[in-house]
Design an enzyme around this catalytic site. Structure first.
Site, PDB file in Angstrom:
ATOM      1  N   GLU A   1     -10.424   3.960   3.823  1.00 42.10           N
ATOM      2  CA  GLU A   1      -9.623   4.683   2.985  1.00 42.10           C
ATOM      3  C   GLU A   1      -9.976   4.380   1.396  1.00 42.10           C
ATOM      4  O   GLU A   1     -10.206   3.293   0.870  1.00 42.10           O
ATOM      5  CB  GLU A   1      -8.029   4.340   3.215  1.00 42.10           C
ATOM      6  CG  GLU A   1      -7.619   4.757   4.491  1.00 42.10           C
ATOM      7  CD  GLU A   1      -6.121   4.687   4.685  1.00 42.10           C
ATOM      8  OE1 GLU A   1      -5.474   3.959   3.881  1.00 42.10           O
ATOM      9  OE2 GLU A   1      -5.510   5.162   5.539  1.00 42.10           O
TER      10      GLU A   1
ATOM     11  N   GLU B   1      -9.961  12.418   7.726  1.00 41.09           N
ATOM     12  CA  GLU B   1      -9.850  13.877   6.910  1.00 41.09           C
ATOM     13  C   GLU B   1     -11.278  14.386   7.123  1.00 41.09           C
ATOM     14  O   GLU B   1     -11.193  15.677   7.227  1.00 41.09           O
ATOM     15  CB  GLU B   1      -9.255  13.611   5.684  1.00 41.09           C
ATOM     16  CG  GLU B   1      -7.707  13.117   5.607  1.00 41.09           C
ATOM     17  CD  GLU B   1      -7.237  12.456   4.305  1.00 41.09           C
ATOM     18  OE1 GLU B   1      -7.854  11.446   4.151  1.00 41.09           O
ATOM     19  OE2 GLU B   1      -6.916  13.511   3.271  1.00 41.09           O
TER      20      GLU B   1
ATOM     21  N   LYS C   1      -4.310  -2.251  10.425  1.00 42.96           N
ATOM     22  CA  LYS C   1      -4.488  -2.226   8.891  1.00 42.96           C
ATOM     23  C   LYS C   1      -4.706  -3.852   8.260  1.00 42.96           C
ATOM     24  O   LYS C   1      -5.228  -3.724   7.271  1.00 42.96           O
ATOM     25  CB  LYS C   1      -3.230  -1.644   8.215  1.00 42.96           C
ATOM     26  CG  LYS C   1      -2.960  -0.046   8.527  1.00 42.96           C
ATOM     27  CD  LYS C   1      -4.006   0.513   7.468  1.00 42.96           C
ATOM     28  CE  LYS C   1      -3.706   2.087   7.293  1.00 42.96           C
ATOM     29  NZ  LYS C   1      -4.387   2.869   6.421  1.00 42.96           N
TER      30      LYS C   1
ATOM     31  N   THR D   1      -9.022  -5.538   3.971  1.00 48.21           N
ATOM     32  CA  THR D   1      -8.926  -4.882   3.062  1.00 48.21           C
ATOM     33  C   THR D   1      -9.851  -5.160   1.963  1.00 48.21           C
ATOM     34  O   THR D   1      -9.623  -6.556   1.288  1.00 48.21           O
ATOM     35  CB  THR D   1      -7.613  -4.912   2.335  1.00 48.21           C
ATOM     36  OG1 THR D   1      -6.433  -4.500   3.431  1.00 48.21           O
ATOM     37  CG2 THR D   1      -7.357  -3.908   1.199  1.00 48.21           C
TER      38      THR D   1
ATOM     39  N   ASP E   1       0.693  -1.255   0.034  1.00 50.82           N
ATOM     40  CA  ASP E   1      -0.027   0.138   0.045  1.00 50.82           C
ATOM     41  C   ASP E   1       0.860   1.160   0.052  1.00 50.82           C
ATOM     42  O   ASP E   1       1.701   1.505   0.811  1.00 50.82           O
ATOM     43  CB  ASP E   1      -1.084   0.222   1.268  1.00 50.82           C
ATOM     44  CG  ASP E   1      -2.148   0.982   1.132  1.00 50.82           C
ATOM     45  OD1 ASP E   1      -2.305   1.241  -0.030  1.00 50.82           O
ATOM     46  OD2 ASP E   1      -2.750   1.250   2.154  1.00 50.82           O
TER      47      ASP E   1
ATOM     48  N   GLN F   1      -3.926   1.964  15.149  1.00 45.15           N
ATOM     49  CA  GLN F   1      -2.822   2.386  14.315  1.00 45.15           C
ATOM     50  C   GLN F   1      -1.987   3.386  15.112  1.00 45.15           C
ATOM     51  O   GLN F   1      -0.931   3.240  14.974  1.00 45.15           O
ATOM     52  CB  GLN F   1      -3.557   3.005  13.198  1.00 45.15           C
ATOM     53  CG  GLN F   1      -2.432   3.259  12.112  1.00 45.15           C
ATOM     54  CD  GLN F   1      -3.192   4.171  11.002  1.00 45.15           C
ATOM     55  OE1 GLN F   1      -4.385   4.348  10.708  1.00 45.15           O
ATOM     56  NE2 GLN F   1      -2.172   4.457   9.851  1.00 45.15           N
TER      57      GLN F   1
ATOM     58  N   HIS G   1      -3.613  13.618   0.685  1.00 40.24           N
ATOM     59  CA  HIS G   1      -3.862  13.037   2.049  1.00 40.24           C
ATOM     60  C   HIS G   1      -2.530  13.183   2.656  1.00 40.24           C
ATOM     61  O   HIS G   1      -2.822  13.128   4.058  1.00 40.24           O
ATOM     62  CB  HIS G   1      -4.086  11.605   1.363  1.00 40.24           C
ATOM     63  CG  HIS G   1      -4.032  10.581   2.426  1.00 40.24           C
ATOM     64  ND1 HIS G   1      -5.252  10.484   3.589  1.00 40.24           N
ATOM     65  CD2 HIS G   1      -3.150   9.691   2.996  1.00 40.24           C
ATOM     66  CE1 HIS G   1      -4.791   9.596   4.569  1.00 40.24           C
ATOM     67  NE2 HIS G   1      -3.698   9.004   4.108  1.00 40.24           N
TER      68      HIS G   1
ATOM     69  N   ARG H   1      -7.986   3.352  13.486  1.00 41.02           N
ATOM     70  CA  ARG H   1      -6.985   4.553  13.600  1.00 41.02           C
ATOM     71  C   ARG H   1      -6.380   4.666  15.006  1.00 41.02           C
ATOM     72  O   ARG H   1      -5.289   4.886  15.214  1.00 41.02           O
ATOM     73  CB  ARG H   1      -7.890   5.921  13.498  1.00 41.02           C
ATOM     74  CG  ARG H   1      -8.264   6.180  12.096  1.00 41.02           C
ATOM     75  CD  ARG H   1      -7.335   6.021  10.926  1.00 41.02           C
ATOM     76  NE  ARG H   1      -7.820   6.379   9.914  1.00 41.02           N
ATOM     77  CZ  ARG H   1      -7.023   6.010   8.793  1.00 41.02           C
ATOM     78  NH1 ARG H   1      -5.961   5.607   8.863  1.00 41.02           N
ATOM     79  NH2 ARG H   1      -7.399   6.107   7.287  1.00 41.02           N
TER      80      ARG H   1
ATOM     81  N   ASP I   1      -9.287   0.553   1.990  1.00 36.51           N
ATOM     82  CA  ASP I   1      -8.193   0.074   3.266  1.00 36.51           C
ATOM     83  C   ASP I   1      -8.836   0.379   4.399  1.00 36.51           C
ATOM     84  O   ASP I   1      -8.434   1.307   5.112  1.00 36.51           O
ATOM     85  CB  ASP I   1      -6.915   0.845   2.835  1.00 36.51           C
ATOM     86  CG  ASP I   1      -5.867   0.430   3.827  1.00 36.51           C
ATOM     87  OD1 ASP I   1      -6.004  -0.668   4.392  1.00 36.51           O
ATOM     88  OD2 ASP I   1      -4.815   1.158   3.659  1.00 36.51           O
TER      89      ASP I   1
ATOM     90  N   GLU J   1      -9.067   4.189  -2.208  1.00 34.79           N
ATOM     91  CA  GLU J   1      -8.119   3.911  -3.002  1.00 34.79           C
ATOM     92  C   GLU J   1      -8.417   3.092  -4.317  1.00 34.79           C
ATOM     93  O   GLU J   1      -9.180   2.580  -4.609  1.00 34.79           O
ATOM     94  CB  GLU J   1      -6.864   3.331  -2.237  1.00 34.79           C
ATOM     95  CG  GLU J   1      -6.643   3.469  -0.869  1.00 34.79           C
ATOM     96  CD  GLU J   1      -5.400   2.943  -0.235  1.00 34.79           C
ATOM     97  OE1 GLU J   1      -4.669   2.300  -0.847  1.00 34.79           O
ATOM     98  OE2 GLU J   1      -5.361   2.999   0.963  1.00 34.79           O
TER      99      GLU J   1
HETATM  100 MN    MN Z   1      -4.107   2.656   2.629  1.00 36.74          MN
END
Ligand code: MN
Length: 404
Positions: free
Chosen positions: A191, A355, A245, A249, A120, A232, A127, A229, A225, A193
């Site tokens: 996320e 975000e 993570k 996915t 990844d 993480q 970002h 948080r 993804d 992606e």
């Molecule tokens: Mn990612």
């Protein structure tokens, strides 16, 4: 409930994406999506439809790896044959279509490839800058290396899932105030992606030249993804993402081929820092793919939460491949490269809830409910569309229910 995707535009004759599907009475095999139907390639093979070029039934398998490994000429051959089949009112079509056409609504989609390795990246400047502003407010938002190379970490393949696979909220170590506790994740995030599926290996020790990097990619999928948080944040220093993570996915089930996507390339952002020769491109191109993220709640509230575009990415697909292999690392057929969260400049184009809510400070509305991060019973939906003049193709969608 959500608006059903427009199959006619997503899976038009300009698209013809590959996937793995099963039907109530037959095992998983290779299909191509066409409008609201699926063309069973394993049956077409049995009818000698591909006999000039494809010598064994690579379509009667539960992954695309063997077909992809045949190489670019075979990919183009099959695409042309299917386009001809669909354009012409041939006797072959009339006599056989009931044998090789299925409704998408009667099919179950499976993971399209056996993914050996998953990497990844962190290719969106917006970002990476947002994360820097939130968590290192007194420092330059980008680390000094960021504009010199596409940053990435090695992810985990075993927990890659596709659409309609529910995700159990992960638990783990979280720092609550000064105390380390074991808890269910309180800040479960997505996320947005794009994922690239490798179609051609490079030998161990032999880097891929950036001018040939595009030849190593078979196609693209949407990639969500999922990120815990709080887990993480406590674990990531000094070695990077781990349990926050690797619990899920999600990728979309249809692989959109590079041949289909070529029509939707656009200029990539100009790089503001000179890069080393192995990362220099004669022409920097991105894909103009509009990607949407929706949430549907257990109470049937629904909202479009963000709309972003892969054309914003600072590091291109070719740069990712060139950088990944510059040390001689060998990519293999079926490997997955995620672009990293794709954010645009405008707030509604940010690619993660972290975000969009500025780390939980601002709420977003989903009907008469509010969200900062995902709640149990929420369904996340990524979908994407490419448009150019009258030509339109889409990625379908990847939807996943969050459970306790
Ligand atoms: Mn990612």
């Amino acid at each position: 409930m959500s608006t059903p995707i427009d199959y006619k535009s997503h899976f038009s004759i300009h698209n013809l994406p590959y996937g793995i599907f099963s039907t109530p009475t037959k095992h998983a095999r290779v299909g191509i999506a066409y409008e609201n139907r699926i063309i069973d390639l394993s049956v077409l093979f049995e009818l000698d439809f591909f006999e000039e070029k494809i010598k064994s039934n690579v379509f009667n398998q539960d992954s695309l790896n063997d077909f992809i490994a045949l190489g670019k000429e075979s990919w183009s051959f099959v695409r042309k044959k299917i386009q001809e089949l669909l354009k012409t009112d041939s006797d072959f079509y009339k006599e056989n279509h009931e044998r090789f056409l299925y409704q998408q609504s009667e099919a179950v989609m499976h993971l399209p490839v056996k993914i050996g390795d998953y990497t990844d990246f962190y290719s969106s400047e917006e970002h990476a800058s947002n994360v820097g502003k939130m968590f290192r407010p007194t420092m330059d938002p980008l680390f000094p290396n960021w504009k010199h190379m596409p940053i990435a970490y090695h992810g985990r393949s075993s927990s890659i899932i596709t659409t309609n696979t529910p995700i159990k909220r992960p638990s783990g170590q979280i720092l609550k105030g000064e105390e380390v506790i074991y808890s269910a994740c309180q800040t479960l995030d997505i996320e947005i992606e794009l994922g690239f599926i490798i179609g051609k290996e490079n030998k161990l020790g032999e880097p891929v030249d950036i001018q040939h990097a595009h030849e190593h990619v078979f196609g693209a999928v949407l990639l969500n993804d999922f990120s815990a948080r709080d887990i993480q944040r406590w674990e990531y220093q000094p070695l990077g993402p781990f349990l926050g993570k690797n619990f899920a996915t999600a990728i979309s089930p249809w692989i959109i081929t590079m041949e289909a996507l070529e029509q939707f390339t656009t200029d990539a952002p100009t790089q503001t820092q000179a890069v080393l020769p192995y990362l220099q491109e004669e022409k920097r191109l991105n894909f103009d793919i509009e990607i949407s993220f929706d949430i549907e709640t257990a109470n049937n509230n629904k909202a479009s939460v963000a709309v972003t575009n892969s054309k914003y990415l600072y590091w291109t697909m070719e740069q990712q491949v060139a950088h990944h292999t510059v040390n001689g690392c060998n990519l293999q057929v079926g490997d997955l490269l995620g672009t990293g969260t794709i954010s645009g400049k405008e707030k509604n184009s940010f690619g993660s809830l972290m975000e969009l809510t500025w780390n939980g400070k601002e709420k977003i509305s989903v009907g008469n409910e509010e969200r900062t991060f995902l709640q149990d019973g929420d369904t996340t939906i990524l979908s994407a569309i490419c448009k150019k003049g009258d030509i339109q193709i889409g990625f379908g969608e990847v939807r996943n229910l969050i459970t306790s």
